[in-house]
Design a protein around this motif. Structure first.
Motif, PDB file in Angstrom:
ATOM      1  N   ASN A 227       4.049 -12.656  -4.786  1.00  0.00           N
ATOM      2  CA  ASN A 227       2.917 -13.427  -4.301  1.00  0.00           C
ATOM      3  C   ASN A 227       3.218 -13.969  -2.911  1.00  0.00           C
ATOM      4  OD1 ASN A 227       4.684 -15.551  -4.722  1.00  0.00           O
ATOM      5  ND2 ASN A 227       3.649 -16.329  -6.548  1.00  0.00           N
ATOM      6  N   VAL A 228       2.321 -14.809  -2.392  1.00  0.00           N
ATOM      7  CA  VAL A 228       2.485 -15.313  -1.022  1.00  0.00           C
ATOM      8  C   VAL A 228       3.713 -16.202  -0.882  1.00  0.00           C
ATOM      9  CG1 VAL A 228       0.043 -15.168  -0.452  1.00  0.00           C
ATOM     10  CG2 VAL A 228       0.906 -17.212  -1.585  1.00  0.00           C
ATOM     11  N   LEU A 229       4.212 -16.722  -2.002  1.00  0.00           N
ATOM     12  CA  LEU A 229       5.406 -17.563  -1.958  1.00  0.00           C
ATOM     13  C   LEU A 229       6.689 -16.758  -2.124  1.00  0.00           C
ATOM     14  CD1 LEU A 229       4.154 -20.568  -4.140  1.00  0.00           C
ATOM     15  CD2 LEU A 229       4.194 -20.386  -1.635  1.00  0.00           C
ATOM     16  N   GLY A 230       6.534 -15.441  -2.288  1.00  0.00           N
ATOM     17  CA  GLY A 230       7.701 -14.586  -2.434  1.00  0.00           C
ATOM     18  C   GLY A 230       8.213 -14.466  -3.849  1.00  0.00           C
ATOM     19  N   ARG A 231       7.519 -15.061  -4.806  1.00  0.00           N
ATOM     20  CA  ARG A 231       7.947 -14.980  -6.197  1.00  0.00           C
ATOM     21  C   ARG A 231       7.463 -13.684  -6.840  1.00  0.00           C
ATOM     22  NH1 ARG A 231       6.462 -21.145  -8.203  1.00  0.00           N
ATOM     23  NH2 ARG A 231       7.972 -22.235  -6.869  1.00  0.00           N
ATOM     24  N   LYS A 232       8.286 -13.172  -7.764  1.00  0.00           N
ATOM     25  CA  LYS A 232       7.909 -11.957  -8.471  1.00  0.00           C
ATOM     26  C   LYS A 232       6.803 -12.242  -9.482  1.00  0.00           C
ATOM     27  CE  LYS A 232      12.369  -9.570  -8.169  1.00  0.00           C
ATOM     28  NZ  LYS A 232      13.477  -8.975  -8.957  1.00  0.00           N
ATOM     29  N   VAL A 233       5.786 -11.389  -9.465  1.00  0.00           N
ATOM     30  CA  VAL A 233       4.683 -11.504 -10.417  1.00  0.00           C
ATOM     31  C   VAL A 233       4.304 -10.118 -10.906  1.00  0.00           C
ATOM     32  CG1 VAL A 233       3.718 -13.618  -9.436  1.00  0.00           C
ATOM     33  CG2 VAL A 233       2.998 -11.403  -8.541  1.00  0.00           C
ATOM     34  N   LEU A 234       3.654 -10.069 -12.057  1.00  0.00           N
ATOM     35  CA  LEU A 234       3.173  -8.802 -12.598  1.00  0.00           C
ATOM     36  C   LEU A 234       1.724  -8.591 -12.165  1.00  0.00           C
ATOM     37  CD1 LEU A 234       4.517  -8.688 -16.274  1.00  0.00           C
ATOM     38  CD2 LEU A 234       5.134  -7.167 -14.395  1.00  0.00           C
ATOM     39  N   TYR A 235       1.458  -7.421 -11.584  1.00  0.00           N
ATOM     40  CA  TYR A 235       0.096  -7.089 -11.163  1.00  0.00           C
ATOM     41  C   TYR A 235      -0.423  -5.912 -11.984  1.00  0.00           C
ATOM     42  CZ  TYR A 235       0.352 -10.080  -7.025  1.00  0.00           C
ATOM     43  OH  TYR A 235       0.456 -11.145  -6.182  1.00  0.00           O
ATOM     44  N   LEU A 236      -1.650  -6.051 -12.492  1.00  0.00           N
ATOM     45  CA  LEU A 236      -2.309  -4.945 -13.180  1.00  0.00           C
ATOM     46  C   LEU A 236      -2.842  -3.974 -12.127  1.00  0.00           C
ATOM     47  CD1 LEU A 236      -4.257  -6.991 -15.871  1.00  0.00           C
ATOM     48  CD2 LEU A 236      -2.329  -5.456 -16.286  1.00  0.00           C
ATOM     49  N   PRO A 237      -3.041  -2.712 -12.493  1.00  0.00           N
ATOM     50  CA  PRO A 237      -3.549  -1.726 -11.532  1.00  0.00           C
ATOM     51  C   PRO A 237      -4.859  -2.179 -10.896  1.00  0.00           C
ATOM     52  CG  PRO A 237      -2.799  -0.652 -13.520  1.00  0.00           C
ATOM     53  CD  PRO A 237      -2.750  -2.117 -13.805  1.00  0.00           C
ATOM     54  N   GLY A 238      -4.993  -1.936  -9.611  1.00  0.00           N
ATOM     55  CA  GLY A 238      -6.194  -2.329  -8.890  1.00  0.00           C
ATOM     56  C   GLY A 238      -7.303  -1.310  -8.997  1.00  0.00           C
ATOM     57  N   PHE A 239      -8.331  -1.510  -8.201  1.00  0.00           N
ATOM     58  CA  PHE A 239      -9.551  -0.703  -8.250  1.00  0.00           C
ATOM     59  C   PHE A 239      -9.281   0.792  -8.097  1.00  0.00           C
ATOM     60  CE2 PHE A 239     -13.008   1.434  -6.023  1.00  0.00           C
ATOM     61  CZ  PHE A 239     -14.098   1.122  -6.813  1.00  0.00           C
ATOM     62  N   PHE A 240      -8.559   1.177  -7.055  1.00  0.00           N
ATOM     63  CA  PHE A 240      -8.375   2.598  -6.762  1.00  0.00           C
ATOM     64  C   PHE A 240      -7.468   3.288  -7.787  1.00  0.00           C
ATOM     65  CE2 PHE A 240      -9.391   0.614  -2.658  1.00  0.00           C
ATOM     66  CZ  PHE A 240     -10.518   1.355  -2.330  1.00  0.00           C
ATOM     67  N   THR A 241      -6.429   2.593  -8.232  1.00  0.00           N
ATOM     68  CA  THR A 241      -5.543   3.159  -9.246  1.00  0.00           C
ATOM     69  C   THR A 241      -6.293   3.374 -10.553  1.00  0.00           C
ATOM     70  OG1 THR A 241      -3.677   1.992  -8.247  1.00  0.00           O
ATOM     71  CG2 THR A 241      -3.369   2.853 -10.475  1.00  0.00           C
ATOM     72  N   TYR A 242      -7.087   2.385 -10.934  1.00  0.00           N
ATOM     73  CA  TYR A 242      -7.877   2.481 -12.162  1.00  0.00           C
ATOM     74  C   TYR A 242      -8.897   3.620 -12.047  1.00  0.00           C
ATOM     75  CZ  TYR A 242      -9.209   0.180 -16.565  1.00  0.00           C
ATOM     76  OH  TYR A 242      -9.408  -0.128 -17.877  1.00  0.00           O
ATOM     77  N   ALA A 243      -9.518   3.746 -10.875  1.00  0.00           N
ATOM     78  CA  ALA A 243     -10.508   4.803 -10.650  1.00  0.00           C
ATOM     79  C   ALA A 243      -9.873   6.185 -10.777  1.00  0.00           C
ATOM     80  CB  ALA A 243     -11.146   4.641  -9.272  1.00  0.00           C
ATOM     81  N   ARG A 244      -8.675   6.339 -10.228  1.00  0.00           N
ATOM     82  CA  ARG A 244      -7.989   7.628 -10.337  1.00  0.00           C
ATOM     83  C   ARG A 244      -7.697   7.964 -11.797  1.00  0.00           C
ATOM     84  NH1 ARG A 244      -5.088   5.940  -5.701  1.00  0.00           N
ATOM     85  NH2 ARG A 244      -3.362   5.241  -7.027  1.00  0.00           N
TER      86      ARG A 244
END
Length: 273
Positions: free
Chosen positions: A21-38
């Motif tokens: 994130n903006v603070l440099g901490r590790k976070v889990l991100y779910l697939p975004g729009f383009f990845t999901y679309a593919r």
């Protein structure tokens, strides 16, 4: 549209990735729009991106036609523009009249278009279980009527209507009070600022009323015979209030509200350091 709804029902076929994130901490991100679309294209082809589009377009058309018809049948008398603080009561009365009229149009159009909205949601959610129960508008109408009766076309209507009503009143009243008390008539750009206030308030209030949209959409597919609306994939909700309480307890009332930077809940056993 399909990706947004699938994320609403909690369908996440792709694993999350670790980011910062903006603070440099590790976070889990779910697939975004383009990845999901593919992923959808790989599974369903390009046509898969447009599941439920036909009933959704019909629903939007019915909504527009209904609003226009109601507006013609019950015209709102024009009132003189008021912005002076000396005329606060008159100005507020005008806002209340306009909002009441807009609310009536929105509620009627929502009721008329909701059956096609339900069909659209069910056509889309079939992606989860690879079902073909709802293959067309007319066949879907017949199936819903046969299995659930007239009420089957209006599941999820109440939270949608409540969300619409709360959105209209909050947006219009907040914009009115900001324009009346926070924007000085002597300021040269006052009219420009006032023209954007309602738009900005609309964005803010839509975020607050999103849970009503989510609950309404989930109820449209809940316990309808499709995998995504049945246990163990999803609980069978007794009412929309039951659905709301369940999502609230899970911290999921804003699930699917974004398709770009989607944070995933961190499992207790997942090492982030």
């Amino acid at each position: 549209l399909l990706m947004s709804f699938l994320s609403q029902v909690g369908h996440e076929p792709l694993p999350p990735t670790i980011g910062r994130n903006v603070l440099g901490r590790k976070v889990l991100y779910l697939p975004g729009f383009f990845t999901y679309a593919r992923h959808i294209v790989e599974v369903d082809g390009k046509r898969g991106l447009f599941r439920g589009l036909t009933p959704r377009l019909i629903s939007s058309t019915l909504s527009t036609i209904t609003r226009g018809s109601v507006k013609k049948a019950f015209p709102l008398e024009d009132m003189e523009h008021v912005s002076n603080k000396d005329d606060v009561k008159t100005s507020l009365r005008k806002v209340v009249r306009e909002t009441s009229h807009e609310m009536m149009m929105q509620c009627v159009s929502r009721v008329v278009s909701h059956p096609l909205h339900v069909i659209s949601m069910r056509c889309m959610v079939q992606f989860v279980g690879r079902e073909v129960k709802y293959s067309g508008v007319f066949s879907a109408i017949g199936r819903i009527f046969k299995e659930e009766g007239i009420l089957g076309f209006f599941v999820g209507l109440v939270p949608h209507v409540l969300g619409d009503v709360i959105f209209l009143w909050c947006c219009n009243l907040l914009a009115h009070f900001i324009n009346t008390y926070a924007v000085d008539d002597n300021f040269s750009q006052a009219s420009v600022i006032r023209s954007y206030t309602k738009f900005v308030m609309g964005i803010a209030v839509s975020m607050l009323t999103y849970p009503f949209l989510l609950v309404g959409d989930l109820m449209a597919v809940n316990n309808c015979g499709l995998r995504a609306g049945l246990p163990p994939y999803a609980p069978a909700f007794a009412s929309w209030i039951h659905c709301w309480r369940y999502l609230s307890a899970q911290g999921q009332l804003f699930r699917g509200s974004s398709l770009l930077f989607r944070r995933a809940p961190i499992p207790a056993s997942f090492p982030m350091d």
